[in-house]
Design a protein around this motif. Structure first.
Motif, PDB file in Angstrom:
ATOM      1  N   MET A  22     114.107  33.144  25.505  1.00 43.01           N
ATOM      2  CA  MET A  22     113.499  32.742  24.276  1.00 43.01           C
ATOM      3  C   MET A  22     112.464  31.602  24.616  1.00 43.01           C
ATOM      4  SD  MET A  22     115.519  30.590  21.146  1.00 43.01           S
ATOM      5  CE  MET A  22     116.622  31.889  21.041  1.00 43.01           C
ATOM      6  N   VAL A  23     112.672  30.950  25.566  1.00 37.75           N
ATOM      7  CA  VAL A  23     111.418  29.905  26.004  1.00 37.75           C
ATOM      8  C   VAL A  23     110.331  30.600  26.666  1.00 37.75           C
ATOM      9  CG1 VAL A  23     111.063  28.241  27.616  1.00 37.75           C
ATOM     10  CG2 VAL A  23     113.057  27.982  26.447  1.00 37.75           C
ATOM     11  N   VAL A  24     110.692  31.682  27.475  1.00 35.67           N
ATOM     12  CA  VAL A  24     109.600  32.582  27.663  1.00 35.67           C
ATOM     13  C   VAL A  24     108.860  33.217  26.615  1.00 35.67           C
ATOM     14  CG1 VAL A  24     108.898  34.525  29.219  1.00 35.67           C
ATOM     15  CG2 VAL A  24     110.386  33.008  29.986  1.00 35.67           C
ATOM     16  N   ALA A  25     109.418  33.859  25.850  1.00 35.70           N
ATOM     17  CA  ALA A  25     108.808  34.344  24.667  1.00 35.70           C
ATOM     18  C   ALA A  25     108.019  33.417  23.807  1.00 35.70           C
ATOM     19  CB  ALA A  25     109.885  35.196  23.769  1.00 35.70           C
ATOM     20  N   VAL A  26     108.648  32.410  23.520  1.00 31.98           N
ATOM     21  CA  VAL A  26     107.679  31.321  22.654  1.00 31.98           C
ATOM     22  C   VAL A  26     106.625  30.734  23.398  1.00 31.98           C
ATOM     23  CG1 VAL A  26     107.925  28.965  21.612  1.00 31.98           C
ATOM     24  CG2 VAL A  26     109.800  30.751  21.413  1.00 31.98           C
ATOM     25  N   LEU A  27     106.824  30.303  24.650  1.00 32.27           N
ATOM     26  CA  LEU A  27     105.791  29.587  25.325  1.00 32.27           C
ATOM     27  C   LEU A  27     104.644  30.641  25.750  1.00 32.27           C
ATOM     28  CD1 LEU A  27     107.640  27.762  27.902  1.00 32.27           C
ATOM     29  CD2 LEU A  27     106.494  26.852  25.747  1.00 32.27           C
ATOM     30  N   GLY A  28     105.133  31.836  25.948  1.00 26.95           N
ATOM     31  CA  GLY A  28     103.723  32.817  26.382  1.00 26.95           C
ATOM     32  C   GLY A  28     103.086  33.300  25.116  1.00 26.95           C
ATOM     33  N   GLY A  29     103.998  33.461  24.144  1.00 29.21           N
ATOM     34  CA  GLY A  29     103.174  34.049  22.785  1.00 29.21           C
ATOM     35  C   GLY A  29     102.421  32.938  22.220  1.00 29.21           C
ATOM     36  N   LEU A  30     102.602  31.786  22.023  1.00 30.28           N
ATOM     37  CA  LEU A  30     101.700  30.786  21.836  1.00 30.28           C
ATOM     38  C   LEU A  30     100.671  30.608  22.601  1.00 30.28           C
ATOM     39  CD1 LEU A  30     104.156  28.066  20.320  1.00 30.28           C
ATOM     40  CD2 LEU A  30     103.174  29.804  19.081  1.00 30.28           C
ATOM     41  N   LEU A  31     100.906  30.622  23.843  1.00 30.21           N
ATOM     42  CA  LEU A  31      99.635  30.358  24.863  1.00 30.21           C
ATOM     43  C   LEU A  31      98.555  31.746  24.682  1.00 30.21           C
ATOM     44  CD1 LEU A  31      99.266  28.431  27.180  1.00 30.21           C
ATOM     45  CD2 LEU A  31     100.181  29.861  28.824  1.00 30.21           C
ATOM     46  N   GLY A  32      99.128  32.835  24.367  1.00 37.73           N
ATOM     47  CA  GLY A  32      98.189  33.809  24.234  1.00 37.73           C
ATOM     48  C   GLY A  32      97.570  33.628  23.067  1.00 37.73           C
ATOM     49  N   ILE A  33      97.997  33.234  21.991  1.00 37.97           N
ATOM     50  CA  ILE A  33      97.055  32.922  20.635  1.00 37.97           C
ATOM     51  C   ILE A  33      96.116  31.783  21.217  1.00 37.97           C
ATOM     52  CG2 ILE A  33      97.436  32.347  18.343  1.00 37.97           C
ATOM     53  CD1 ILE A  33     100.191  33.117  18.433  1.00 37.97           C
ATOM     54  N   LEU A  34      96.705  30.698  21.540  1.00 37.42           N
ATOM     55  CA  LEU A  34      95.738  29.598  21.607  1.00 37.42           C
ATOM     56  C   LEU A  34      94.650  29.874  22.589  1.00 37.42           C
ATOM     57  CD1 LEU A  34      98.351  26.446  21.971  1.00 37.42           C
ATOM     58  CD2 LEU A  34      96.953  27.182  19.867  1.00 37.42           C
ATOM     59  N   MET A  35      94.840  30.542  23.777  1.00 38.14           N
ATOM     60  CA  MET A  35      93.703  30.837  24.791  1.00 38.14           C
ATOM     61  C   MET A  35      92.801  31.873  24.008  1.00 38.14           C
ATOM     62  SD  MET A  35      95.541  30.776  28.585  1.00 38.14           S
ATOM     63  CE  MET A  35      96.118  29.167  29.020  1.00 38.14           C
ATOM     64  N   MET A  36      93.256  32.839  23.274  1.00 36.27           N
ATOM     65  CA  MET A  36      92.497  33.777  22.429  1.00 36.27           C
ATOM     66  C   MET A  36      91.415  33.093  21.535  1.00 36.27           C
ATOM     67  SD  MET A  36      91.097  36.757  22.046  1.00 36.27           S
ATOM     68  CE  MET A  36      89.932  37.177  20.636  1.00 36.27           C
ATOM     69  N   ILE A  37      91.764  32.075  21.003  1.00 36.58           N
ATOM     70  CA  ILE A  37      90.928  31.530  19.798  1.00 36.58           C
ATOM     71  C   ILE A  37      89.656  31.143  20.290  1.00 36.58           C
ATOM     72  CG2 ILE A  37      90.962  29.512  18.112  1.00 36.58           C
ATOM     73  CD1 ILE A  37      93.972  29.586  17.902  1.00 36.58           C
ATOM     74  N   PRO A  38      89.321  30.387  21.390  1.00 37.89           N
ATOM     75  CA  PRO A  38      88.067  30.026  21.902  1.00 37.89           C
ATOM     76  C   PRO A  38      87.415  31.486  22.186  1.00 37.89           C
ATOM     77  CG  PRO A  38      89.615  28.727  22.972  1.00 37.89           C
ATOM     78  CD  PRO A  38      90.644  29.793  22.341  1.00 37.89           C
ATOM     79  N   LEU A  39      87.927  32.605  22.372  1.00 39.33           N
ATOM     80  CA  LEU A  39      87.101  33.765  22.746  1.00 39.33           C
ATOM     81  C   LEU A  39      86.787  34.452  21.550  1.00 39.33           C
ATOM     82  CD1 LEU A  39      89.411  35.025  25.399  1.00 39.33           C
ATOM     83  CD2 LEU A  39      87.563  33.555  25.866  1.00 39.33           C
ATOM     84  N   ARG A  40      87.210  34.185  20.329  1.00 34.38           N
ATOM     85  CA  ARG A  40      87.153  34.859  19.045  1.00 34.38           C
ATOM     86  C   ARG A  40      85.408  35.089  19.065  1.00 34.38           C
ATOM     87  NH1 ARG A  40      85.645  34.837  14.010  1.00 34.38           N
ATOM     88  NH2 ARG A  40      85.083  32.781  14.004  1.00 34.38           N
ATOM     89  N   ARG A  41      84.752  34.149  18.751  1.00 30.81           N
ATOM     90  CA  ARG A  41      83.328  34.215  18.715  1.00 30.81           C
ATOM     91  C   ARG A  41      82.531  35.133  19.863  1.00 30.81           C
ATOM     92  NH1 ARG A  41      83.900  28.865  16.737  1.00 30.81           N
ATOM     93  NH2 ARG A  41      83.353  28.681  14.707  1.00 30.81           N
ATOM     94  N   ALA A  42      82.894  35.071  21.082  1.00 23.14           N
ATOM     95  CA  ALA A  42      82.464  35.634  22.028  1.00 23.14           C
ATOM     96  C   ALA A  42      82.799  37.079  21.859  1.00 23.14           C
ATOM     97  CB  ALA A  42      82.873  35.221  23.404  1.00 23.14           C
TER      98      ALA A  42
END
Length: 893
Positions: A130-150
């Motif tokens: 559960m911890v791996v899924a939550v942390l990894g899932g949220l990290l992927g979203i947050l790190m993708m947000i700055p890449l959206r415009r690019a």
């Protein structure tokens, strides 16, 4: 990729023309509603469970975005007709698919990595997953947000995001109806029926393969899958050709070279455990070319990241500037609705908080036992940030180039393990806890990269239909959290349901074990005694096979605990069958972790892959899609390549190209793209439906009763002669009477190989016909025995004991030392033969020709042309576009 991109104002395409979404920026349409979020989250859990099952069984999964979008439209229409409630808007349906898509990506990341814990000797508990899924899932979203415009905005024409584009097309045509909807849904229906006939009813082989006898080591194969054909059409000719080139290098250069230099060796070549001359394409890939592909993907990903850094930095600066402008009081007009992301400060603070949470699990576990322990240290948390950003970037870009179906997330995970274990090895960290820490780093990065690619597809869909990015990002955060909190429970449930506690054939150490050193305890089902848990590793002094054992207070082994995932036993002690999960990707993760920290990894193979990517970049060829082709089976690249070729012909000779002097590829809504969208959607929904069927072994067996051809034995020859005769006929060869030349040896080996395959296909039939002499004592699946009173076949004995002949195969496995296979077969015995190749190629050829006809404009040419702008929701009479859009009545046609 090395493609240059010209910076342009936000909201404009690379060609200079302004992008116009389906729902205008100024429109105010219901979008983020709790009904849409809840439905999407529930669908995400359902599709996550199905994807987890597929990942554990075969190491693959099916993109859930399109099936969820189709279900969102369908559920909305059904609810509107039955309950008389308002139909959901296109933006609400997009929120449903956004929230629901994360379940599949979380399931894949967890299924690829977490089972490796048991191989490395640790427990796979719910909290850790559960911890791996939550942390990894949220990290992927947050790190993708700055890449959206690019990636989404500024490279709109360059990065196609096939599934994201297809999903937008499904939502739009579901809103519009008319010719566009007809094109998509005809493609959907064809692909769905095709997929069900192929994988459900087993009418033809899903991956026809031909070993080329005249070019030893080379293999031609193709997954006759409509999803991959549609992906190839959407991504276009250039990228699909580069991918195919990578596959050709592996299967027509590297594998034949390995055979050429290694065939004369009797001893295995490291890292393999079998001689090269005994290997087929699967073994060659698992032992050699997989490492080359992983090295190539790693190097290609790093190169791609450095090439994208200027654009990424400009996008980050632009985002910060927009945020500052809004904060200074410029109002909502400073940033358009369709360009509003989560605040950058929230992204930064959230990422730091997640990293802190990852690192703190270990020290917090010492004070609060209920907090899972990830064996993480500060360096591991830093590596998660570095590799997370690297591979979220790579995953997002690759998803845009070749689609989610071909995105090598497992290759990125292998690369993360390689680099993490190298760092740990340099630090001298090689204990069991360090191996678990390295795997935890890779697991979080794997989930982050997987969810980052999914988020990219969702944001591409939103960009095309006119959604608000910030609301989409919140929707996928909620969907990720709900799926991550449940996926661990599902994984443990699947493993526990297939776990076997066996008391048969237990190893006996030379000396009783010292239980004072065993800290963990456990119980067996129906046994209230508390036992000590012992996990011997490979090469232990007692020479006990690795695994998990329950030991009593006297140091004696009482139970072997064989897990449901990667377990060895397929039957309980009472003889009942148990469904096991192979989890092939998890085995690879454990192998890489042990290989590096125990200094047994084949570095030469990895560096070969790195060198391939470097050489390609020096030649001006994008290395990342080529590396993906090297890593993936050629069967995956071939249909994508075929789809790209069809796109080339359609672009060059299609009606629109001739009439307007421009290529059809300038339209994201051309008939060919819409038809390909239907292929992707129908194949995906069909694959998920079949995955649900697979939760029961009985249903696939019943559906697949037509899978194999059959031949009737006309007389009673010896079984071996019959099989050799059939095999020679199938191969078009003559059984050599004498072995004189190398050609005779090759013929004999080919015939014997097919003979072995036929024997394996008919083991259940042979078991029923196996002769058993009177007086033989048979072992039964329980601890009991049975003395055979008279000469009888094993099928008759099985029917007498178990009321069914189906247990004959099981009895044969228990008594192989005393029961011979039948030498002769009774006349009219029906034997299964391997499937023909031509039905697979014929069925796939029909799909390819239909796609070509649509792309050329011979079918469904009434769809939008290259210059057509999709219709948009009309504003209510008497109101400006700021009012809520009113939907026209459903098209009665």
């Amino acid at each position: 990729m090395s493609t240059k991109t010209t910076e342009r104002p936000t909201g404009q395409r690379s060609g200079g023309s302004e992008h116009k979404p389906y729902v205008p920026d100024e429109a105010r349409v219901p979008e983020f509603t709790w009904g849409a979020v809840i439905v999407g989250s529930l669908l995400g859990i359902v599709f996550g469970a199905s994807s987890l099952y597929l990942t554990l069984k075969v190491g693959l999964t099916v993109s859930a975005s399109i099936p969820v979008a189709v279900l969102a439209i369908t559920l909305s229409r059904v609810a509107s007709r039955l309950l008389g409630i308002r139909r959901t808007t296109i933006l609400e349906n997009n929120i449903v698919q956004t929230a629901g898509s994360s379940g599949e990506s979380i399931a894949f990341g967890v299924g690829v990595t977490m089972p490796a814990l048991m191989i490395l000797g640790a427990e796979m508990d719910v909290g850790r997953v559960m911890v791996v899924a939550v942390l990894g899932g949220l990290l992927g979203i947050l790190m993708m947000i700055p890449l959206r415009r690019a990636f989404i905005v500024k490279q709109h024409d360059t990065l196609k995001y096939p599934e994201g584009t297809a999903c937008a097309d499904v939502l739009i045509v579901g809103e519009q109806g008319g010719t566009s909807a007809k094109t998509v849904f005809i493609g959907f229906g064809l692909a769905f029926v095709y997929k069900f006939l192929m994988d459900g009813l087993k009418f033809w082989n899903g991956t026809p393969t031909r070993v080329l006898k005249w070019y030893k080591g080379a293999v031609a194969a193709m997954e006759v899958d409509p999803v991959l054909l549609g992906v190839g059409y959407i991504i276009g000719t250039h990228i699909s050709c580069i991918m195919m080139a990578g596959g050709l290098l592996t299967y027509f250069v590297l594998m034949p070279a390995i055979h050429l230099f290694g065939d004369q060796l009797d001893a295995p070549v490291y890292p393999a455990r079998m001689a090269i001359h005994a290997m087929g394409a699967t073994e060659l890939r698992e032992n050699f070319t997989l490492y080359i592909g992983a090295g190539a993907v790693t190097a290609g990903g790093i190169i791609s990241l450095f090439q994208s850094l200027p654009l990424i930095v400009r996008s980050l600066v632009s985002g910060i500037r927009d945020m500052s402008a809004t904060r200074r009081g410029n109002g909502g007009g400073a940033v358009r609705r369709t360009d509003r992301d989560m605040p950058m400060w929230l992204v930064g603070v959230g990422s730091l908080a997640l990293v802190g949470a990852i690192w703190s699990t270990t020290p917090m576990h010492e004070h609060f036992a209920w907090i899972p322990k990830l064996e993480m240290n500060p360096l591991g948390a830093v590596l998660i940030v570095l590799f997370g950003f690297l591979f979220v970037t790579v995953s997002s870009r690759l998803t845009g180039e070749i689609g989610s179906s071909s995105n090598p997330i497992s290759g990125m995970t292998v690369a993360t393990l390689l680099l993490t274990c190298l760092v740990f090895l340099a630090m001298g960290w090689t204990t069991t806890e360090d191996r678990l820490a390295a795997l935890s780093v890779a697991a979080v990065v794997c989930v982050a990269a997987s969810n980052g690619g999914t988020t990219s597809q969702d944001l591409k869909t939103g960009y095309l239909v006119g959604s608000t990015p910030r609301l989409q990002q919140w929707a996928i955060v909620i969907g990720t959290l709900t799926s991550a909190l449940v996926i661990g429970v599902i994984l443990i449930a699947l493993n526990s349901a297939s776990t076997i506690y066996s008391k048969r054939n237990l190893p006996v150490p030379a000396q009783p074990l010292d239980v004072s050193k065993l800290t963990d305890q456990g119980r067996a089902p129906d046994d209230g005694t508390v036992y000590h848990i012992w996990r011997p590793t490979e090469g232990n002094a007692e020479r006990v096979p690795p695994g998990k054992y329950l030991v009593d207070d006297g140091g004696r082994i009482r139970y072997l605990v064989d897990p449901g995932i990667n377990g060895r036993l397929k039957q309980r002690d009472d003889g009942t069958e148990v469904l096991k999960y192979d989890a092939p990707k998890a085995k690879l993760m454990a192998l890489v972790t042990d290989g590096i920290l125990n200094q047994k990894l084949p570095w030469t193979l990895v560096l070969l892959g790195v060198s391939i990517s470097v050489v390609l970049e020096l030649c001006g060829v994008p290395s990342l899609p080529f590396a993906v082709g090297v890593y993936l089976p050629i069967s995956t690249s071939t249909p994508i390549f075929l789809g790209g070729l069809i796109r080339f012909v359609a672009d060059k000779f299609g009606k629109s190209a001739r009439a307007q002097g421009r290529t059809e590829s300038e339209s994201d809504m051309s008939p060919g793209v819409l038809f390909s969208t239907g292929f992707i959607a129908g194949g995906s929904v069909g694959g998920v439906l079949i995955a649900f069927f697979s939760f029961s072994d009985a249903i696939p067996n019943w559906l697949g009763q037509w899978q194999y051809r059959q031949v009737a034995v006309s007389e009673a020859p010896s079984f071996q002669a019959q099989m050799d005769q059939v095999a020679a006929h199938e191969l078009g060869l003559t059984m050599p009477t004498e072995i004189k030349t190398d050609e005779d040896k090759q013929y004999l080996k080919a015939i014997q190989g097919l003979t072995y395959e036929i024997i394996e296909l008919n083991r259940d039939q042979l078991a029923r016909l196996a002769p058993v002499a009177a007086g033989i004592v048979l072992k039964l699946p329980s601890d009991e025995t049975y003395r055979v009173p008279r000469n009888e076949t094993l099928g008759a004995i099985s029917k007498e004991l178990f009321k069914t002949e189906d247990k004959a195969q099981q009895l044969l496995e228990f008594n192989e030392s005393v029961i011979p296979l039948p030498d002769r077969l009774p006349p009219d015995t029906r034997l299964k033969l391997p499937q023909h190749t031509w039905p697979s190629l014929a069925a796939f050829g029909v799909l390819a020709l239909l796609l070509l006809a649509v792309g050329l404009g011979w079918l469904f040419s009434g769809g939008p042309s290259a210059t057509t702008t999709p219709k948009r929701p009309a504003a209510p009479p008497g109101q400006d576009s700021g009012g809520a859009a009113i939907r026209k009545p459903p098209d009665k046609r």
